[in-house]
Design an enzyme around this catalytic site. Structure first.
Site, mmCIF file in Angstrom:
data_model
loop_
_atom_site.group_PDB
_atom_site.id
_atom_site.type_symbol
_atom_site.label_atom_id
_atom_site.label_comp_id
_atom_site.label_asym_id
_atom_site.label_seq_id
_atom_site.Cartn_x
_atom_site.Cartn_y
_atom_site.Cartn_z
ATOM 1 N N GLY A 191 37.909 16.716 -16.814
ATOM 2 C CA GLY A 191 38.348 16.839 -18.206
ATOM 3 C C GLY A 191 37.641 17.871 -19.061
ATOM 4 O O GLY A 191 37.643 17.762 -20.284
ATOM 5 N N SER A 192 37.067 18.922 -18.435
ATOM 6 C CA SER A 192 36.356 19.903 -19.271
ATOM 7 C C SER A 192 37.328 20.730 -20.112
ATOM 8 O O SER A 192 37.041 21.039 -21.276
ATOM 9 C CB SER A 192 35.464 20.812 -18.418
ATOM 10 O OG SER A 192 36.236 21.720 -17.684
ATOM 11 N N ARG A 217 49.467 15.230 -10.585
ATOM 12 C CA ARG A 217 50.754 14.674 -10.130
ATOM 13 C C ARG A 217 51.861 15.661 -10.418
ATOM 14 O O ARG A 217 51.794 16.404 -11.395
ATOM 15 C CB ARG A 217 51.060 13.363 -10.858
ATOM 16 C CG ARG A 217 50.488 12.174 -10.173
ATOM 17 C CD ARG A 217 51.125 10.897 -10.646
ATOM 18 N NE ARG A 217 52.119 10.433 -9.698
ATOM 19 C CZ ARG A 217 52.512 9.170 -9.610
ATOM 20 N NH1 ARG A 217 52.019 8.265 -10.422
ATOM 21 N NH2 ARG A 217 53.428 8.808 -8.720
ATOM 22 N N ASN A 242 50.510 24.190 -17.943
ATOM 23 C CA ASN A 242 49.477 23.794 -16.982
ATOM 24 C C ASN A 242 48.527 24.969 -16.755
ATOM 25 O O ASN A 242 48.918 26.122 -16.889
ATOM 26 C CB ASN A 242 50.147 23.428 -15.649
ATOM 27 C CG ASN A 242 49.141 23.023 -14.588
ATOM 28 O OD1 ASN A 242 48.209 22.247 -14.865
ATOM 29 N ND2 ASN A 242 49.291 23.534 -13.382
ATOM 30 N N HIS A 269 45.928 26.773 -13.932
ATOM 31 C CA HIS A 269 45.692 26.811 -12.488
ATOM 32 C C HIS A 269 44.608 27.857 -12.183
ATOM 33 O O HIS A 269 44.654 28.962 -12.733
ATOM 34 C CB HIS A 269 46.997 27.169 -11.767
ATOM 35 C CG HIS A 269 46.848 27.167 -10.287
ATOM 36 N ND1 HIS A 269 46.753 25.990 -9.561
ATOM 37 C CD2 HIS A 269 46.742 28.176 -9.391
ATOM 38 C CE1 HIS A 269 46.603 26.291 -8.286
ATOM 39 N NE2 HIS A 269 46.590 27.608 -8.153
HETATM 40 C C1 GRF Z 1 40.686 23.376 -13.374
HETATM 41 O O1 GRF Z 1 40.115 24.256 -12.467
HETATM 42 C C2 GRF Z 1 42.169 23.643 -13.490
HETATM 43 O O2 GRF Z 1 42.505 24.981 -13.341
HETATM 44 C C3 GRF Z 1 42.749 22.841 -12.366
HETATM 45 O O3 GRF Z 1 41.952 21.667 -12.326
HETATM 46 C C4 GRF Z 1 40.673 21.948 -12.866
HETATM 47 C C5 GRF Z 1 40.449 20.965 -13.959
HETATM 48 O O4 GRF Z 1 39.168 21.018 -14.501
HETATM 49 N N1 GRF Z 1 44.153 22.594 -12.586
HETATM 50 P P1 GRF Z 1 38.790 20.113 -15.758
HETATM 51 O O5 GRF Z 1 39.243 18.698 -15.413
HETATM 52 O O6 GRF Z 1 39.528 20.656 -16.935
HETATM 53 O O7 GRF Z 1 37.315 20.210 -15.899
#
Ligand code: GRF
Length: 193
Positions: A13-14, A89, A105, A107
């Site tokens: 969740g950062s 999901r 989203n 990525h």
């Molecule tokens: C991030 O690297 C994002 O790109 C991917 O999952 C990770 C989530 O990190 N989809 P966080 O939970 O936001 O710390």
């Protein structure tokens, strides 16, 4: 004004915390109304609640049941924009057609390269010289939706998966805020309204 945001997470969740911070310090005009997780071990939700933001855990294996609860929650909270941030999901076509261009989203690769899981590892294995992160609209595919913006990270010889992921995450945090700000303006939800 700004969006009434819901953020969907599955893990650390950062990015989510970073979006909350940007809303709280008025970098963004939006308001995070609720954080939804599909993981019962989301300890980060305690931090969110301490900030006075609602949280909800939805645990449903069947996607139609999950989406029914999700739709209900988004409706109750009057959500008009959804950010996926490490949400693991795949949402169905039926659900997404009600949210076209309203779900984004992030990525950790320069899409369309290295879609799906382990994007950082795959980039290292391919020995790419540059990788980075992408924010895209969510469609029914895996990381296939229209690209909104990207940031580049140089891969160094000394990078391992952990180091590279950390560098990318730093760029993700910058990119997510930049994109929400852009979309607030695009949808006329920005500060000038
Ligand atoms: C991030 O690297 C994002 O790109 C991917 O999952 C990770 C989530 O990190 N989809 P966080 O939970 O936001 O710390």
């Amino acid at each position: 004004m700004g969006f009434n945001l819901a953020i969907l997470i599955s893990g650390r969740g950062s990015n989510m915390l970073n979006i909350i911070e940007a809303c709280n310090n008025k970098t963004l005009s939006s308001k995070v109304k609720i954080v939804i997780s599909n993981n019962k071990n989301s300890s980060v939700l305690t931090k969110v609640e301490k900030k006075g933001i609602k949280t909800k855990i939805i645990l449903e294996n069947q996607i139609n049941k999950f989406e029914k609860k999700l739709s209900q929650t988004l409706h109750e909270e009057k959500i008009n924009f959804v950010c996926l941030a490490g949400f693991m999901r795949i949402l169905s076509k039926g659900f997404l057609c009600n949210w076209e261009k309203k779900i984004i989203n992030i990525h950790p690769s320069i899409l369309p390269a290295f879609k799906g899981l382990n994007a950082v590892k795959k980039a290292l294995e391919k020995k790419v010289k540059y990788t980075g992160c992408t924010i895209h609209y969510v469609d029914k595919g895996v990381d296939t939706g229209e690209i909104i913006d990207q940031r580049i990270v140089k891969v160094l010889k000394t990078d391992n998966e952990e180091r590279l992921a950390k560098k990318i995450l730093k760029e993700e945090h910058i990119l997510y805020i930049k994109v929400i700000e852009l979309l607030e303006k695009k949808y006329n939800y920005g500060k000038d309204r």
